[in-house]
Design an enzyme around this catalytic site. Structure first.
Site, mmCIF file in Angstrom:
data_model
loop_
_atom_site.group_PDB
_atom_site.id
_atom_site.type_symbol
_atom_site.label_atom_id
_atom_site.label_comp_id
_atom_site.label_asym_id
_atom_site.label_seq_id
_atom_site.Cartn_x
_atom_site.Cartn_y
_atom_site.Cartn_z
ATOM 1 N N ASP A 1 0.604 -1.089 -0.043
ATOM 2 C CA ASP A 1 -0.009 -0.408 -0.136
ATOM 3 C C ASP A 1 0.654 1.316 -0.160
ATOM 4 O O ASP A 1 2.323 1.266 0.436
ATOM 5 C CB ASP A 1 -0.639 -0.142 1.127
ATOM 6 C CG ASP A 1 -0.097 -0.072 2.719
ATOM 7 O OD1 ASP A 1 0.780 -0.775 2.689
ATOM 8 O OD2 ASP A 1 -0.319 1.542 2.887
ATOM 9 N N GLU A 2 0.362 2.394 -0.604
ATOM 10 C CA GLU A 2 0.379 3.779 -0.255
ATOM 11 C C GLU A 2 2.153 3.381 -0.789
ATOM 12 O O GLU A 2 3.668 4.250 0.358
ATOM 13 C CB GLU A 2 0.607 4.491 1.402
ATOM 14 C CG GLU A 2 -0.739 4.129 1.817
ATOM 15 C CD GLU A 2 -0.793 5.301 2.943
ATOM 16 O OE1 GLU A 2 -1.768 5.318 3.099
ATOM 17 O OE2 GLU A 2 0.450 4.326 4.199
ATOM 18 N N CYS A 3 2.209 3.646 -2.050
ATOM 19 C CA CYS A 3 3.663 3.626 -2.263
ATOM 20 C C CYS A 3 4.330 4.594 -3.242
ATOM 21 O O CYS A 3 3.638 4.775 -4.874
ATOM 22 C CB CYS A 3 4.400 2.105 -3.601
ATOM 23 S SG CYS A 3 6.048 2.150 -3.801
#
Length: 551
Positions: free
Chosen positions: A333-335
């Site tokens: 996530d959230e890359c």
């Protein structure tokens, strides 16, 4: 006259339901419970029998708890002893399933039946909750009538996956608290502990082949305090990690309580603690990347080089040696894609692999990891961002940004675990922020959490089978102590436990609260600092805050 009769009938029925909810205050609520007249009273000398040596340790758990609370030590025997006060009796057939149980209480005897050890364990939890709350006391309690109301219960869970998560990357918690956390998971018939072990702000698990992960990555020079936007820091170094022996100890402890520990190793984002020790796995081997001291999302991420995949395969091999769980969580996530967009290497790789954008590059990254995990006989879980750019073939999706990720995964034939932030994030405020200790933001009451329905109506019957469960998530940016965690987690996690176990037509929030009022007395004996507990002053209050990030 008819209206008066109907009103009177409703009032009588409400009183019956209320009486049952306080007499049979089991959490989560059993799916079948028939109230019977009378009570069973524990004799002065309690005999417990089991007909299968494989479940004797569960009977020993009961004997141990009764010994502590009553001051009298029961005897436990193996064999078909019909005279024992409490019997653990193997069930025939497959009616109850792996986690189901039957519990029969008469004035003369208590019988727990199950097909598998898990079922006996969950039957034990229900039996303990039928006893006076003092049964959870760590020391002997006098002048208690040790009675159990008569009933017949047949019970099994709605969902196979019933999880509770804990982030130890932002704040580290000792093994003793992790064990207590697992005890509470097991008490409420949840069966998964999702251990979030790595973050930008700290790497928390010993990896023998890469010692800098803990030598460097487990330490940050300071931590944020106060409101997120104020950019204030405490100036105090922070560190902590679990040795491999401690991890084995936790896994073994959880197994004895039928809780599966699923490790999470974040990639390719949320990896600054990796890059602090091994910068060559990021944008530049010459770049100094500190372990993050601020909460949020950062541009420094892992790069999809062969050296990175070798590193991650080595790390995951050690992780899988420690954790026997079927699932391995890899984050995903959230890359941010900023550095990938600016990298000649990444752009050339995308052309070579026929990838149209950086989202597909992340999918390429995740597929590589998925293939490796699958080759080891395990299954990969990732947050719902792993759907972007094409879902990995064997992946299970954990849907946190609402329910859309879970729905999309189910429609593609992939299993999904539902954990949408608005219902399942236990770092949100649970009451008026002006009256509460600092939290990340949001507003999720007990009632809202209890009202969550994990299987969306938009899925057809075949698609709905892929919704395998529900999980509560606990991110610890602002939870500095175990007491702080307990305050935020319970009782909302109990509401989620009932969401995962109890059929939706059996649920009623008002009746749940009545059972919870009784259950709180048990939590008091267990020294749990739940929201509303008399010991809520065990942590430091700070001003409310809010961030835009999940983590």
């Amino acid at each position: 006259m008819k209206k008066l009769i109907i009103l009177c009938s409703i009032l009588v029925l409400s009183r019956i339901v209320l009486a049952q909810s306080t007499t049979y205050a089991i959490l989560p609520k059993p799916n079948k419970l028939a109230e019977k007249t009378g009570t069973f009273t524990l004799p002065n000398t309690v005999k417990i029998s089991v007909d299968d040596e494989a479940v004797r340790f569960i009977a020993d758990m009961l004997a141990g708890q009764l010994a502590k609370a009553t001051g009298r030590t029961p005897s436990v025997t193996t064999g078909k002893s019909g005279k024992a006060a409490i019997r653990f009796e193997s069930a025939k057939g497959d009616k109850l399933g792996a986690e189901g149980y039957a519990l029969r209480v008469t004035p003369k005897q208590i019988v727990i039946s199950a097909e598998k050890p898990q079922g006996f364990f969950y039957g034990l939890q229900s039996l303990l909750q039928l006893m006076p709350a003092e049964v959870f006391s760590p020391t002997a309690v006098r002048n208690v009538v040790w009675s159990v109301p008569c009933c017949i219960i047949e019970d099994q869970p709605r969902y196979a996956y019933r999880g509770l998560h804990l982030d130890v990357g932002r704040h580290f918690f000792p093994v003793s608290f992790v064990k207590k956390y697992i005890d509470l998971i097991a008490l409420h018939k949840q069966n998964v502990f999702h251990w979030h072990l790595t973050e930008d702000q700290g790497w928390r698990i010993e990896i023998k082949k890469y010692p800098k992960l803990t030598e460097v990555g487990s330490q940050r020079k300071q931590s944020m305090i106060g409101r997120y936007g104020e950019n204030r820091y405490d100036g105090t170094p922070y560190s902590g990690f679990y040795t491999q022996d401690e991890v084995r100890e936790v896994v073994r402890y959880a197994q004895e309580r039928f809780v599966t520990v699923i490790p999470e190793i974040e990639l390719p984002g949320h990896s600054m603690a990796i890059l602090a020790g091994y910068p060559e796995l990021g944008s530049s081997p010459d770049k100094i990347v500190p372990v993050a001291t601020k909460w949020g999302v950062f541009d420094d991420v892992l790069f999809p080089r062969e050296e990175t995949f070798t590193f991650l395969q080595d790390v995951l091999t050690e992780v899988m040696d420690l954790f026997p769980s079927q699932y391995i969580h890899i984050g995903g996530d959230e890359c941010p894609k900023t550095q990938w967009k600016q990298s000649r290497f990444c752009q050339d790789l995308m052309k070579r692999e026929g990838l149209k954008d950086e989202h597909e590059l992340q999918s390429y990254f995740i597929r590589r990891i998925d293939k490796f995990i699958t080759s080891k006989g395990r299954k990969m879980i990732g947050w719902d961002e792993i759907l972007e750019g094409g879902l990995s073939p064997n992946a299970t999706v954990m849907s946190w940004r609402g329910t859309e990720g879970g729905i999309a995964a189910a429609r593609q034939g992939h299993d999904a675990i539902m954990t949408p932030g608005g219902f399942c994030y236990l770092d949100h405020y649970q009451a008026d922020p002006k009256t509460q200790p600092i939290a990340i933001g949001g507003f999720t009451t007990l009632e809202k959490t209890y009202g969550y329905e994990p299987t969306p109506d938009s899925l057809n019957a075949e698609e709905a089978k892929h919704i395998i469960g529900v999980q509560g998530n606990v991110w610890t940016e602002y939870m500095l102590t175990p007491e702080y965690v307990e305050y935020m987690v319970w009782p909302r996690a109990i509401a989620l436990a009932e969401v995962g176990w109890t059929n939706k037509d059996r649920k009623n929030v008002d009746e749940f609260k009545q059972r919870l009022a009784v259950h709180q007395k048990r939590l008091d004996f267990l020294n749990v600092n739940y929201f509303g507990a008399p010991i809520n002053n065990k942590f430091q209050y700070q001003m409310p805050t809010q961030t835009a990030s999940k983590k």
